[in-house]
Design a protein around this motif. Structure first.
Motif, PDB file in Angstrom:
ATOM      1  N   ILE A 225       0.846  -1.194   0.000  1.00 58.66           N
ATOM      2  CA  ILE A 225       0.000   0.000   0.000  1.00 58.66           C
ATOM      3  C   ILE A 225       0.878   1.239   0.000  1.00 58.66           C
ATOM      4  CG2 ILE A 225      -1.623   1.363   1.376  1.00 58.66           C
ATOM      5  CD1 ILE A 225      -2.886  -1.220   2.322  1.00 58.66           C
ATOM      6  N   VAL A 226       0.542   2.194  -0.859  1.00 58.54           N
ATOM      7  CA  VAL A 226       1.212   3.495  -0.860  1.00 58.54           C
ATOM      8  C   VAL A 226       0.147   4.588  -0.934  1.00 58.54           C
ATOM      9  CG1 VAL A 226       3.407   2.747  -1.847  1.00 58.54           C
ATOM     10  CG2 VAL A 226       1.547   3.366  -3.373  1.00 58.54           C
ATOM     11  N   ASP A 227       0.405   5.661  -0.230  1.00 62.18           N
ATOM     12  CA  ASP A 227      -0.380   6.894  -0.312  1.00 62.18           C
ATOM     13  C   ASP A 227      -1.888   6.706  -0.209  1.00 62.18           C
ATOM     14  OD1 ASP A 227       1.948   8.295  -0.530  1.00 62.18           O
ATOM     15  OD2 ASP A 227       1.826   8.602  -2.687  1.00 62.18           O
ATOM     16  N   PRO A 228      -2.387   6.223   0.938  1.00 58.79           N
ATOM     17  CA  PRO A 228      -3.839   6.286   1.131  1.00 58.79           C
ATOM     18  C   PRO A 228      -4.318   7.734   1.013  1.00 58.79           C
ATOM     19  CG  PRO A 228      -2.819   4.915   2.806  1.00 58.79           C
ATOM     20  CD  PRO A 228      -1.701   5.600   2.083  1.00 58.79           C
ATOM     21  N   VAL A 229      -5.469   7.909   0.384  1.00 54.99           N
ATOM     22  CA  VAL A 229      -5.980   9.239   0.053  1.00 54.99           C
ATOM     23  C   VAL A 229      -7.381   9.401   0.637  1.00 54.99           C
ATOM     24  CG1 VAL A 229      -6.757  10.705  -1.872  1.00 54.99           C
ATOM     25  CG2 VAL A 229      -4.598   9.444  -2.039  1.00 54.99           C
ATOM     26  N   THR A 230      -7.674  10.606   1.133  1.00 55.53           N
ATOM     27  CA  THR A 230      -8.998  10.943   1.623  1.00 55.53           C
ATOM     28  C   THR A 230      -9.574  12.055   0.754  1.00 55.53           C
ATOM     29  OG1 THR A 230      -8.410  10.350   3.896  1.00 55.53           O
ATOM     30  CG2 THR A 230     -10.332  11.754   3.616  1.00 55.53           C
ATOM     31  N   ALA A 231     -10.830  11.917   0.373  1.00 59.50           N
ATOM     32  CA  ALA A 231     -11.522  12.912  -0.449  1.00 59.50           C
ATOM     33  C   ALA A 231     -12.472  13.729   0.419  1.00 59.50           C
ATOM     34  CB  ALA A 231     -12.294  12.232  -1.575  1.00 59.50           C
ATOM     35  N   TYR A 232     -12.547  15.030   0.141  1.00 62.27           N
ATOM     36  CA  TYR A 232     -13.408  15.952   0.867  1.00 62.27           C
ATOM     37  C   TYR A 232     -14.300  16.697  -0.120  1.00 62.27           C
ATOM     38  CZ  TYR A 232     -10.513  15.533   5.096  1.00 62.27           C
ATOM     39  OH  TYR A 232      -9.851  15.067   6.209  1.00 62.27           O
ATOM     40  N   ALA A 233     -15.465  17.129   0.357  1.00 58.04           N
ATOM     41  CA  ALA A 233     -16.353  17.945  -0.472  1.00 58.04           C
ATOM     42  C   ALA A 233     -17.248  18.790   0.422  1.00 58.04           C
ATOM     43  CB  ALA A 233     -17.201  17.073  -1.398  1.00 58.04           C
TER      44      ALA A 233
ATOM     45  N   VAL B   9      -8.788  16.107  -2.970  1.00 60.86           N
ATOM     46  CA  VAL B   9      -8.252  14.887  -2.368  1.00 60.86           C
ATOM     47  C   VAL B   9      -6.901  15.221  -1.749  1.00 60.86           C
ATOM     48  CG1 VAL B   9      -9.475  13.303  -3.893  1.00 60.86           C
ATOM     49  CG2 VAL B   9      -7.236  14.148  -4.566  1.00 60.86           C
ATOM     50  N   VAL B  10      -6.586  14.512  -0.680  1.00 66.13           N
ATOM     51  CA  VAL B  10      -5.345  14.776   0.045  1.00 66.13           C
ATOM     52  C   VAL B  10      -4.809  13.462   0.595  1.00 66.13           C
ATOM     53  CG1 VAL B  10      -6.610  15.245   2.199  1.00 66.13           C
ATOM     54  CG2 VAL B  10      -4.308  16.174   1.911  1.00 66.13           C
ATOM     55  N   THR B  11      -3.499  13.333   0.639  1.00 65.99           N
ATOM     56  CA  THR B  11      -2.897  12.155   1.268  1.00 65.99           C
ATOM     57  C   THR B  11      -3.366  12.072   2.717  1.00 65.99           C
ATOM     58  OG1 THR B  11      -0.962  12.407  -0.151  1.00 65.99           O
ATOM     59  CG2 THR B  11      -0.720  11.004   1.781  1.00 65.99           C
ATOM     60  N   SER B  12      -3.845  10.924   3.119  1.00 66.13           N
ATOM     61  CA  SER B  12      -4.446  10.784   4.451  1.00 66.13           C
ATOM     62  C   SER B  12      -3.475  11.122   5.572  1.00 66.13           C
ATOM     63  CB  SER B  12      -4.982   9.364   4.626  1.00 66.13           C
ATOM     64  OG  SER B  12      -5.968   9.077   3.650  1.00 66.13           O
ATOM     65  N   ALA B  13      -2.179  10.961   5.335  1.00 61.44           N
ATOM     66  CA  ALA B  13      -1.182  11.255   6.364  1.00 61.44           C
ATOM     67  C   ALA B  13      -0.943  12.744   6.556  1.00 61.44           C
ATOM     68  CB  ALA B  13       0.133  10.568   6.015  1.00 61.44           C
ATOM     69  N   ASN B  14      -1.467  13.594   5.667  1.00 60.35           N
ATOM     70  CA  ASN B  14      -1.237  15.039   5.749  1.00 60.35           C
ATOM     71  C   ASN B  14      -2.226  15.646   6.745  1.00 60.35           C
ATOM     72  OD1 ASN B  14      -0.783  17.775   5.384  1.00 60.35           O
ATOM     73  ND2 ASN B  14      -0.704  17.646   3.149  1.00 60.35           N
TER      74      ASN B  14
ATOM     75  N   ALA C 104      -3.145  19.590   6.647  1.00 62.56           N
ATOM     76  CA  ALA C 104      -4.062  19.948   5.573  1.00 62.56           C
ATOM     77  C   ALA C 104      -5.467  19.455   5.881  1.00 62.56           C
ATOM     78  CB  ALA C 104      -3.565  19.362   4.253  1.00 62.56           C
ATOM     79  N   ARG C 105      -5.583  18.255   6.402  1.00 59.96           N
ATOM     80  CA  ARG C 105      -6.901  17.710   6.711  1.00 59.96           C
ATOM     81  C   ARG C 105      -7.596  18.533   7.802  1.00 59.96           C
ATOM     82  NH1 ARG C 105      -6.861  11.347   7.401  1.00 59.96           N
ATOM     83  NH2 ARG C 105      -9.101  11.822   7.433  1.00 59.96           N
ATOM     84  N   ALA C 106      -6.813  19.025   8.758  1.00 61.72           N
ATOM     85  CA  ALA C 106      -7.405  19.880   9.799  1.00 61.72           C
ATOM     86  C   ALA C 106      -7.929  21.182   9.196  1.00 61.72           C
ATOM     87  CB  ALA C 106      -6.370  20.164  10.878  1.00 61.72           C
ATOM     88  N   LEU C 107      -7.187  21.745   8.246  1.00 61.16           N
ATOM     89  CA  LEU C 107      -7.645  22.957   7.569  1.00 61.16           C
ATOM     90  C   LEU C 107      -8.951  22.703   6.832  1.00 61.16           C
ATOM     91  CD1 LEU C 107      -7.374  25.831   6.388  1.00 61.16           C
ATOM     92  CD2 LEU C 107      -5.964  24.814   4.575  1.00 61.16           C
ATOM     93  N   TYR C 108      -9.014  21.607   6.076  1.00 60.71           N
ATOM     94  CA  TYR C 108     -10.212  21.329   5.291  1.00 60.71           C
ATOM     95  C   TYR C 108     -11.419  21.107   6.200  1.00 60.71           C
ATOM     96  CZ  TYR C 108      -6.548  20.562   1.821  1.00 60.71           C
ATOM     97  OH  TYR C 108      -5.444  20.702   1.009  1.00 60.71           O
ATOM     98  N   ALA C 109     -11.214  20.418   7.297  1.00 63.26           N
ATOM     99  CA  ALA C 109     -12.321  20.198   8.232  1.00 63.26           C
ATOM    100  C   ALA C 109     -12.784  21.523   8.841  1.00 63.26           C
ATOM    101  CB  ALA C 109     -11.894  19.220   9.321  1.00 63.26           C
ATOM    102  N   SER C 110     -11.838  22.413   9.130  1.00 61.57           N
ATOM    103  CA  SER C 110     -12.196  23.702   9.728  1.00 61.57           C
ATOM    104  C   SER C 110     -13.019  24.567   8.777  1.00 61.57           C
ATOM    105  CB  SER C 110     -10.929  24.456  10.148  1.00 61.57           C
ATOM    106  OG  SER C 110     -10.239  24.996   9.027  1.00 61.57           O
TER     107      SER C 110
END
Length: 236
Positions: free
Chosen positions: A87-95, A208-213, A216-222
């Motif tokens: 497995i490489v680079d699990p990704v999470t999508a936001y909208a 979409v963003v690498t799940s480990a980032n 960035a994920r905190a910014l998108y959620a905010s």
């Protein structure tokens, strides 16, 4: 945003140089543009005996054996693991609705939508590892698109790319120069991108963003973006 809508928007707003069907697989020619434009995907029923054909097709393009694993593809995921793929680079999508992000536009000096990308935008991308091969991906996008130049403290601070498929806008290649991070530039570029998307008929904004980032994920959620899907790659 359904999985099918997510994958269709990804393909339209970040396309490979070419693609073709080989058996049950779509094989993509990425020409150095990254995993998203180089990964093979399953489009029909497959068997383990079909995997060598996909591997040979990717090798013929000079690309590593790489598959994208999407929702519901657990059997393929397991088969690839048995063949030695990791497995490489699990990704999470936001909208989120475009209106939610465009409701508070940044100041006119904070981010500038334009196309083609200015030289300073190309330089900012290059400094962040987004080189000419990925800019070439943006150049071949055939749907409405723009790039953004972010500014912070009267200095160029970042760059991003956004394109629209149907009613869905998707952001890519968001990069903020390290010395100016955590000062609001990413927030401003996201909101300006949403304003541009709204002006061009989009009703939903995604990325979409690498799940480990995690930053960035905190910014998108905010900003009110919600998780709408995940996928990952397996590479041999």
């Amino acid at each position: 945003m359904t999985p099918a809508e997510l994958y269709a928007t990804l393909e339209a707003t970040w396309p490979p140089a070419a693609h073709r069907r080989i058996g049950p697989w779509t094989i993509r020619d990425g020409r150095g543009g990254g995993k998203r434009v180089s990964a093979a995907t399953a489009e029909a029923e497959w068997t383990p005996e079909d995997l060598p054909g996909a591997e040979a097709a990717m090798a013929a393009l000079g690309q590593p054996a790489l598959f994208m694993l999407r929702a519901g593809e657990e059997a393929l995921d397991a088969a690839l693991e048995q063949r030695g793929y990791r497995i490489v680079d699990p990704v999470t999508a936001y909208a989120a609705p475009v209106t939610a992000l465009a409701a508070e536009p940044p100041s006119g000096m904070a981010a500038f939508p334009h196309w083609p990308p200015l030289g300073i935008v190309r330089d900012l991308w290059s400094e962040g590892g987004i080189g000419p091969e990925r800019v070439a991906v943006m150049e071949r996008v055939a749907v409405p698109k723009c790039c953004l130049l972010g500014r912070q403290d009267d200095r160029p601070s970042g760059a991003a790319f956004v394109a629209i498929h149907g009613r869905d806008a998707m952001l890519h290649a968001l990069e903020v120069t390290p010395s100016l991070r955590r000062l609001g530039s990413a927030n401003n570029m996201l909101r300006r991108a949403a304003c541009w998307a709204q002006d061009h008929g989009a009703t939903r904004f995604s990325l979409v963003v690498t799940s480990a980032n995690l930053p960035a994920r905190a910014l998108y959620a905010s900003l009110g973006l919600q998780v709408v899907g995940q996928y990952h790659y397996r590479m041999k």
